[in-house]
Scaffold this active site. Structure first.
Site, short mmCIF file in Angstrom:
data_model
loop_
_atom_site.label_atom_id
_atom_site.label_comp_id
_atom_site.label_asym_id
_atom_site.label_seq_id
_atom_site.Cartn_x
_atom_site.Cartn_y
_atom_site.Cartn_z
N LYS A 179 9.81 10.53 4.12
CA LYS A 179 9.43 9.68 2.98
C LYS A 179 8.82 10.57 1.89
O LYS A 179 8.03 11.47 2.20
CB LYS A 179 8.41 8.63 3.45
N SER A 185 7.04 -0.21 1.72
CA SER A 185 7.48 0.79 0.79
C SER A 185 8.42 1.85 1.36
O SER A 185 9.13 2.50 0.60
CB SER A 185 6.25 1.50 0.19
N SER A 219 4.17 -0.91 5.54
CA SER A 219 5.22 -0.16 4.86
C SER A 219 6.22 0.56 5.76
O SER A 219 7.23 1.06 5.28
CB SER A 219 4.61 0.85 3.88
#
Lengths: 483, 479
Positions: A77, A152, A176
């Site tokens: 990420k 996210s 997330s």
């Protein structure tokens, strides 16, 4: 066999046996990325030549066979630092910035034989539930390009779901990892707060952030945790103590485990289809030999409100360093220092980030601190107590991961409160710092995945993964987003 | 004009002499090339996290214990949020609601005045901004960012600028005794902000205060306070109100200027630092640090007075530095005459250190050697003026007094036969002066003694020479 469709455990076994090489896997992954990236927009940075080159030299040396991850690629990420790589956090404010160092978790992955792959898309600074807050545009849900992948860590979840990754790393501040895993039909695991070092994870809300894996199976998550966890001298909040082999008890089954269902908390509401899927699973779990008990979590319904005070307060301070002075974006019009700050941050941050900085600044302001921040901390301790009490009666709490399957892109982006509520079931777990894992539990009528999460006792990821693995077997989810 | 009482409180920042910074491993060395002692942590790069330097915690605990504070078993780091380019994270990690040490005190003015210490807490220093003449850019040197500081906040117990300077001096003495800060105000290792207000004599309510920042010397502390007290008194005298401003002292111009008004005051939005755990101080750490605290200046002073019989003034001067006090004590132990040693140390030794701008560790005369020199004087081996010459020689060469005296032939002439001859020749050489003396000008005796000293190149025993001269002059009176 398309190796990119395989899970980590299987590939590691095959690589150890000499049946496949890191280069074979990397080549298949690269092919999938090349085929699907344009539609899905998973990556913010993907250097296929470097990935292939690294895989080739590992393959040539043969050393990979002695490492736990056997030269398998891990996607990261893009709020986790990789040395000499750009890191954007999905924001324009970091334009041009490259990290001079590896996050501890990246160091650990490398040490254990992983190849660090591309950087995946996310909501700006991990603030969001759909990747629509990324300054570089949203990622598409592999199950339906009209739908959000969740967020996210939407890029990380979509990459694994679309077989553009074997595994990936996400970060989970209020859901997330688990919510996008649920939306994309993959496994997402948030370890106990402090299990994985946060050093090198760009902070959103320091007391809630935790790095975890997104994988194709519970077993793969266990393998990832084995190499990710551990106390870190660079992170004062990382937890001491031995890291067990999380894969050791995986197949001990459902028998002897107790699952707690917080009926009072479930009353906050969810889609009927989600409720059906969840209730059926509870019945199944019970039928297959586990104990299921009702537990009460009277304060969990205040978690979202509490979270948006604490997380934003911390964020307002954590994001203060992005000011145009040292790195990243700086406004052209920079002759006066305070005007420079204002313009740089106005140009560099997106709407949601600005909204949260404003809210966070407000709740910490003189005269408001007690009413908001302190009050929220009190609520937080009540949520912690709710879980502690629940865990006296069960080994793990069971909840839907999200109140709905994936929503459409654009559906909630204009209504922040509606968006925030998509994390209603995941946020309490962050407030309590507990380990939680979401697994896919079926498809909706529209062929969108459902997810259920299990929440374990602090530091007892082993039992949690054992339960999740048993339920995973029971559900036997084999659907794929592509025909 | 009504008479006012002055209320002063000090906030003193002391840089701790740890090898590494407060929250990372970077060096704290002073004076390196800009931005060479930095890392992701102190630069506040994305993803970096702080880790507490235990040595700094110990130093702060030491200061707390030395000033009678309660050391909190659990204290909390907090973020102080403000935007400024010398602060890379745009927040400073400090302590706010729960400081490490609180409720202490120290004494000034020979133990007469007690000044309360509200708190001693840990925090990190900021960087330095450099503005070059004729350059429209500013430059930032981040070497100092993250250097550990303790902030020592006093109660509003100080009543005069002089007292403020004494308090500051006492703090400096203590941090140097504890070896936790070098106390160098020029290099900014010790810095001071003052809060000052006036109130009508007899009133028990505080007036509106102002804060004066940037005081880099004891003199600046005194001068800035005097300036500010005068300004406030003038305003109040005119019936005007004091604005709660923050002022900046300009030591070149000798005046302060408004930096910001109350309306412009920052809201620092303190909240507990979520990247750090609550700071747990085990009892064992407090006990260990306590044993590491040396005898402090007040206790030493008392002992010098009561055990060594020194006048209080001497004891105060000598104990203002742990090293000087140690030097004095070692010398006094060798010689067995504390007052004689005190005179030498306070006079010649301190003068020599000041002239050569060195500290006692670089001083060449060892306590044993100084004791031997003083012993030479006391036994009549050399006279005092000679001894001072020998002292200067020793300070330059490090040689023994005995060797210098021997080599240069400086031994005092006490032998009456040898002195007699000199006395006779002096009286013969200065008949006019002798005549005037005999006519009643007693003062000329000094001149004649001087001539004897000159003749003997300073070696004559001054008292003996005087006695012999008087005797010989009386004889001439009779003849």
């Amino acid at each position: 066999m398309r190796l990119n469709e395989c899970g980590l455990a299987k590939l590691v076994t095959m690589a150890k046996a000499g049946e496949i090489s890191p280069l074979d896997v990397a080549s298949h992954v690269v092919a999938a990325v090349e085929a699907r990236e344009r539609d899905l927009r998973v990556f913010l940075d993907f250097d296929k030549d470097e990935l292939l080159q690294t895989a080739r030299s590992l393959t040539d040396s043969g050393d990979y066979r002695r490492t736990p991850l056997c030269g398998m690629p891990v996607m990261i990420k893009d709020n986790i630092c990789v040395k000499d790589k750009p890191i954007s956090c999905g924001s324009r404010i970091l334009t041009g910035y490259k990290s001079p160092y590896d996050a501890t978790v990246v160091v650990n992955l490398r040490k254990n034989g992983a190849i660090i792959g591309g950087k995946t898309n996310l909501d700006e600074f991990a603030m969001g539930s759909s990747t629509e807050n990324s300054a570089f545009g949203p990622t598409r849900n592999p199950w339906s390009s009209e739908h959000a992948p969740g967020g996210s860590s939407g890029g990380s979840a979509a990459a694994v779901a679309a077989d553009m990754a074997i595994v990936s790393l996400g970060s989970d501040t209020g859901g997330s990892i688990r919510q996008p895993a649920s939306f994309c039909g993959v496994v997402g695991m948030k370890p106990t707060y402090g299990r994985v070092s946060r050093y090198g994870l760009v902070a959103f809300a320091s007391s809630l952030d935790q790095i975890g894996p997104v994988t194709k199976s519970v077993e793969d998550s266990a393998l990832m945790l084995n190499v990710m966890c551990g106390e870190d001298a660079n992170d004062a909040t990382s937890l001491p103590g031995a890291v067990p082999d999380f894969a050791a008890n995986l197949d001990n089954g459902l028998k002897g485990l107790t699952f707690g269902v917080p009926r009072d908390f479930l009353e906050v509401g969810m889609d009927e289809s989600v409720k059906d899927n969840f209730d059926k699973l509870v019945t199944n779990v019970q039928r297959e030999g586990a104990r299921v008990v009702d537990v009460s979590m009277p304060h969990a319904k205040y978690a979202v409100a509490c979270y948006y005070i604490i997380a934003n307060a911390e964020a307002s301070s954590n994001l203060a360093r992005f000011d145009g002075v040292k790195y990243g974006h700086r406004t052209q019009n920079d002759d006066d220092i305070y005007a420079m700050y204002v313009r740089t941050r106005d140009e560099g941050f997106g709407d949601e980030v600005k909204r949260r900085i404003l809210l966070g600044t407000y709740v910490l302001s003189a005269g408001y601190y007690d009413a908001y921040y302190l009050q929220a901390q009190k609520v937080r301790s009540l949520v912690v107590a709710d879980f502690a009490k629940a865990h006296e009666r069960c080994d793990m709490v069971m909840l839907p991961t999200a109140p709905s399957p994936a929503f459409k892109l654009g559906e909630k982006i204009e209504d922040p409160l509606l968006m925030y509520l998509s994390d209603v079931f995941t946020i309490p777990i962050n407030l309590a710092g507990l380990p939680g894992v979401s697994i896919p539990t079926g498809l909706s009528a529209d062929r969108l995945p459902f997810g259920v999460q299990f929440i374990g006792r602090p530091l007892d990821e082993s039992t949690l993964l054992q339960g999740a693995r048993a339920v995973e077997k029971l559900v036997d989810f084999r659907e794929k987003p592509f025909a | 004009m009504p008479s006012f009482e002055t209320i002063i409180g000090l906030e003193v920042h002391a840089q701790l002499q740890t090898k590494s910074k407060m929250f990372c491993g970077c060096s704290t060395r002073f004076g390196s090339a800009p931005n060479t002692q930095v890392c992701p942590v102190c630069l506040g790069l994305p993803g970096a996290l702080p880790v507490v330097n235990v040595k700094a915690v110990e130093a702060a605990v030491k200061m707390g214990l030395a000033t009678g504070c309660t050391v909190a078993r659990r204290s909390v780091f907090a973020r102080k949020n403000y935007f400024y380019p010398d602060c890379p994270k745009n927040y400073q990690i400090s302590q706010y609601e729960h400081p490490l040490c609180s409720n202490g005190f120290l004494h000034v003015e020979g133990g007469e005045k007690r000044i309360g210490i509200t708190r001693v807490h840990l925090e990190e220093d900021a960087g330095k901004l450099i503005h070059l003449e004729g350059d429209d850019h500013s430059y930032a040197d981040m070497n100092r960012v993250g250097v550990p500081l303790i902030e020592i906040v006093s109660e509003p117990d100080i009543r005069s600028p002089r007292q403020a300077a004494s308090y500051m001096q006492k703090l400096r003495t203590i941090v140097r005794y504890l070896e936790i800060c070098d106390g160098n105000m020029e290099e900014g290792s010790l810095r001071c902000d003052v809060n000052v207000s006036l109130r009508k004599k007899g009133s028990d309510k505080f007036g509106t205060k102002t804060e004066v920042k940037n005081l880099n010397s004891f003199k600046a502390v005194e001068q800035a306070l005097e300036f500010e007290i005068e300004r406030q008194a003038r305003l109040l005298g005119e019936g005007r109100k004091i604005q709660q401003d923050t002022l900046l002292w300009d030591s070149v111009k000798g005046e302060s200027q408004i930096m910001r008004s109350k309306e412009e005051a920052h809201d620092y939005r303190y909240f507990p630092e979520p990247d750090l755990l609550v700071l747990d101080i085990p009892e064992s750490l407090i006990q260990r640090v306590d044993t590491e605290i040396p005898e402090l200046p007040d206790a030493k002073l008392d002992r010098f007075v009561s055990d060594l019989g020194l006048p209080k003034y001497d004891a105060e001067v000598l104990t203002s530095s742990r090293e000087i006090a140690g030097y004095f004590e070692a010398t006094a132990k060798e010689l067995g005459d504390a007052k004689a040693v005190s005179n030498w140390v306070m006079g010649e030794v301190l003068r020599e250190l000041k002239d050569k701008k060195i500290d006692i560790s670089q001083f060449k005369i060892l306590p044993r050697q100084l004791a031997a020199l003083i012993a030479e004087v006391q036994s009549g081996g050399i006279n005092m003026p000679t001894a001072k010459d020998v002292f200067r020689d020793m300070a330059g060469t490090g040689n023994e007094a005995k060797d210098i005296i021997e080599k240069k032939g400086l031994k005092q002439i006490s032998d009456e036969g040898a002195l007699d001859a000199v006395v006779v020749s002096v009286l013969d050489n200065y008949p006019q002066e002798v005549a005037k003396y005999l006519a009643g000008k007693d003062k000329l005796l000094k001149f004649l003694v001087g001539q004897v000293m000159k003749e003997t190149r300073g070696k004559a025993h001054p008292q003996k020479a005087t006695d012999l001269l008087k005797e010989a002059l009386e004889k001439r009176r009779g003849s």
